[in-house]
Motif scaffolding. Structure first.
Motif, PDB file in Angstrom:
ATOM      1  N   VAL A  28     -13.079  11.016  40.324  1.00  0.00           N
ATOM      2  CA  VAL A  28     -14.007  10.081  39.678  1.00  0.00           C
ATOM      3  C   VAL A  28     -14.163   8.826  40.534  1.00  0.00           C
ATOM      4  O   VAL A  28     -15.277   8.320  40.707  1.00  0.00           O
ATOM      5  N   ARG A  29     -13.067   8.329  41.113  1.00  0.00           N
ATOM      6  CA  ARG A  29     -13.154   7.154  42.007  1.00  0.00           C
ATOM      7  C   ARG A  29     -14.008   7.460  43.234  1.00  0.00           C
ATOM      8  O   ARG A  29     -14.773   6.612  43.699  1.00  0.00           O
ATOM      9  N   ALA A  30     -13.904   8.674  43.751  1.00  0.00           N
ATOM     10  CA  ALA A  30     -14.691   9.061  44.931  1.00  0.00           C
ATOM     11  C   ALA A  30     -16.178   9.166  44.584  1.00  0.00           C
ATOM     12  O   ALA A  30     -17.033   8.874  45.420  1.00  0.00           O
ATOM     13  N   TYR A  31     -16.494   9.567  43.377  1.00  0.00           N
ATOM     14  CA  TYR A  31     -17.885   9.647  42.935  1.00  0.00           C
ATOM     15  C   TYR A  31     -18.496   8.264  42.721  1.00  0.00           C
ATOM     16  O   TYR A  31     -19.708   8.089  42.863  1.00  0.00           O
ATOM     17  N   ARG A  32     -17.677   7.294  42.337  1.00  0.00           N
ATOM     18  CA  ARG A  32     -18.181   5.988  41.892  1.00  0.00           C
ATOM     19  C   ARG A  32     -19.188   5.332  42.844  1.00  0.00           C
ATOM     20  O   ARG A  32     -20.274   4.946  42.406  1.00  0.00           O
ATOM     21  N   PRO A  33     -18.893   5.211  44.152  1.00  0.00           N
ATOM     22  CA  PRO A  33     -19.880   4.548  45.017  1.00  0.00           C
ATOM     23  C   PRO A  33     -21.199   5.320  45.125  1.00  0.00           C
ATOM     24  O   PRO A  33     -22.266   4.721  45.244  1.00  0.00           O
ATOM     25  N   LEU A  34     -21.122   6.628  45.058  1.00  0.00           N
ATOM     26  CA  LEU A  34     -22.339   7.444  45.119  1.00  0.00           C
ATOM     27  C   LEU A  34     -23.166   7.272  43.842  1.00  0.00           C
ATOM     28  O   LEU A  34     -24.397   7.167  43.882  1.00  0.00           O
ATOM     29  N   LEU A  35     -22.480   7.227  42.713  1.00  0.00           N
ATOM     30  CA  LEU A  35     -23.175   7.100  41.431  1.00  0.00           C
ATOM     31  C   LEU A  35     -23.649   5.678  41.172  1.00  0.00           C
ATOM     32  O   LEU A  35     -24.652   5.480  40.481  1.00  0.00           O
ATOM     33  N   ASN A  36     -22.942   4.696  41.739  1.00  0.00           N
ATOM     34  CA  ASN A  36     -23.396   3.303  41.600  1.00  0.00           C
ATOM     35  C   ASN A  36     -24.801   3.135  42.169  1.00  0.00           C
ATOM     36  O   ASN A  36     -25.611   2.388  41.624  1.00  0.00           O
ATOM     37  N   LEU A  40     -25.499   5.172  37.559  1.00  0.00           N
ATOM     38  CA  LEU A  40     -24.950   6.097  36.580  1.00  0.00           C
ATOM     39  C   LEU A  40     -23.435   6.031  36.576  1.00  0.00           C
ATOM     40  O   LEU A  40     -22.817   5.857  37.634  1.00  0.00           O
ATOM     41  N   THR A  41     -22.850   6.204  35.403  1.00  0.00           N
ATOM     42  CA  THR A  41     -21.409   6.422  35.316  1.00  0.00           C
ATOM     43  C   THR A  41     -21.159   7.913  35.525  1.00  0.00           C
ATOM     44  O   THR A  41     -22.101   8.728  35.467  1.00  0.00           O
ATOM     45  N   TYR A  42     -19.913   8.282  35.723  1.00  0.00           N
ATOM     46  CA  TYR A  42     -19.597   9.696  35.911  1.00  0.00           C
ATOM     47  C   TYR A  42     -19.991  10.537  34.685  1.00  0.00           C
ATOM     48  O   TYR A  42     -20.656  11.563  34.843  1.00  0.00           O
ATOM     49  N   PRO A  43     -19.654  10.121  33.450  1.00  0.00           N
ATOM     50  CA  PRO A  43     -20.093  10.920  32.290  1.00  0.00           C
ATOM     51  C   PRO A  43     -21.624  11.006  32.177  1.00  0.00           C
ATOM     52  O   PRO A  43     -22.162  12.057  31.806  1.00  0.00           O
ATOM     53  N   GLN A  44     -22.326   9.932  32.518  1.00  0.00           N
ATOM     54  CA  GLN A  44     -23.795   9.975  32.497  1.00  0.00           C
ATOM     55  C   GLN A  44     -24.314  10.963  33.534  1.00  0.00           C
ATOM     56  O   GLN A  44     -25.269  11.705  33.278  1.00  0.00           O
ATOM     57  N   TYR A  45     -23.681  10.981  34.698  1.00  0.00           N
ATOM     58  CA  TYR A  45     -24.065  11.931  35.759  1.00  0.00           C
ATOM     59  C   TYR A  45     -23.883  13.371  35.272  1.00  0.00           C
ATOM     60  O   TYR A  45     -24.757  14.214  35.461  1.00  0.00           O
ATOM     61  N   LEU A  46     -22.766  13.649  34.617  1.00  0.00           N
ATOM     62  CA  LEU A  46     -22.527  14.996  34.106  1.00  0.00           C
ATOM     63  C   LEU A  46     -23.600  15.383  33.087  1.00  0.00           C
ATOM     64  O   LEU A  46     -24.116  16.509  33.113  1.00  0.00           O
ATOM     65  N   ALA A  47     -23.949  14.454  32.207  1.00  0.00           N
ATOM     66  CA  ALA A  47     -24.998  14.727  31.220  1.00  0.00           C
ATOM     67  C   ALA A  47     -26.325  15.002  31.921  1.00  0.00           C
ATOM     68  O   ALA A  47     -27.043  15.951  31.564  1.00  0.00           O
TER      69      ALA A  47
END
Length: 150
Positions: A28-36, A40-47
């Protein structure tokens, strides 16, 4: 030769759950800069992943796919709707059923998100075959534990 740590069932180093927990947090930490970059937050990305794949599904179906209850899902969907990425409506067949649709902005975001899976594969640096095997093992563990709950 067996060390005390190897035989101790309460040793943190012997806990599969801790390894999974640590790996999930790191992922989740590794996803954070990409999703920022996508706001999007990680749960929003999954949705959004589910919604991009299954346009017009019900909130219940989304919850089933994400393994989330409506109490967790509703605020997440309200935020996505507030960002203009989705719209929530009523089913034409059953007015009690809420259905979800991707907006034009949500579709545009899909294009921006296309590179994320490959960027994450590069960050992890593990061969694809191993990642497929890991996913399968995680799915198996989830299934066994979820069936136990029912």
């Amino acid at each position: 030769m067996t060390t005390e740590k190897d035989s101790n069932p309460l040793s943190l180093d012997n806990q599969v759950c801790f390894s999974l927990y640590s790996a999930v947090n790191a992922m989740v930490r590794a996803y954070r800069p990409l999703l920022n970059k996508l706001d999007l937050t990680y749960p929003q990305y999954l949705a959004m992943l589910v919604l991009w794949e299954h346009e017009g599904i019900s909130v219940k179906t989304l919850g089933d796919k994400l393994h989330l209850d409506s109490g967790t899902l509703t605020p997440l969907l309200k935020r996505l709707e507030g960002k203009g990425l989705i719209s929530r409506g009523r089913s034409e067949k059953d007015e009690r059923v809420r259905v979800l649709h991707i907006t034009q902005d949500g579709e545009s975001l899909r294009e921006s998100a296309m590179e994320i899976p490959e960027l994450m594969r590069c960050k992890v640096g593990t061969p694809m075959e191993s990642l497929v095997q890991l996913k399968s093992l995680c799915d198996q563990v989830y299934h066994e534990l979820a069936v136990e709950k029912s």
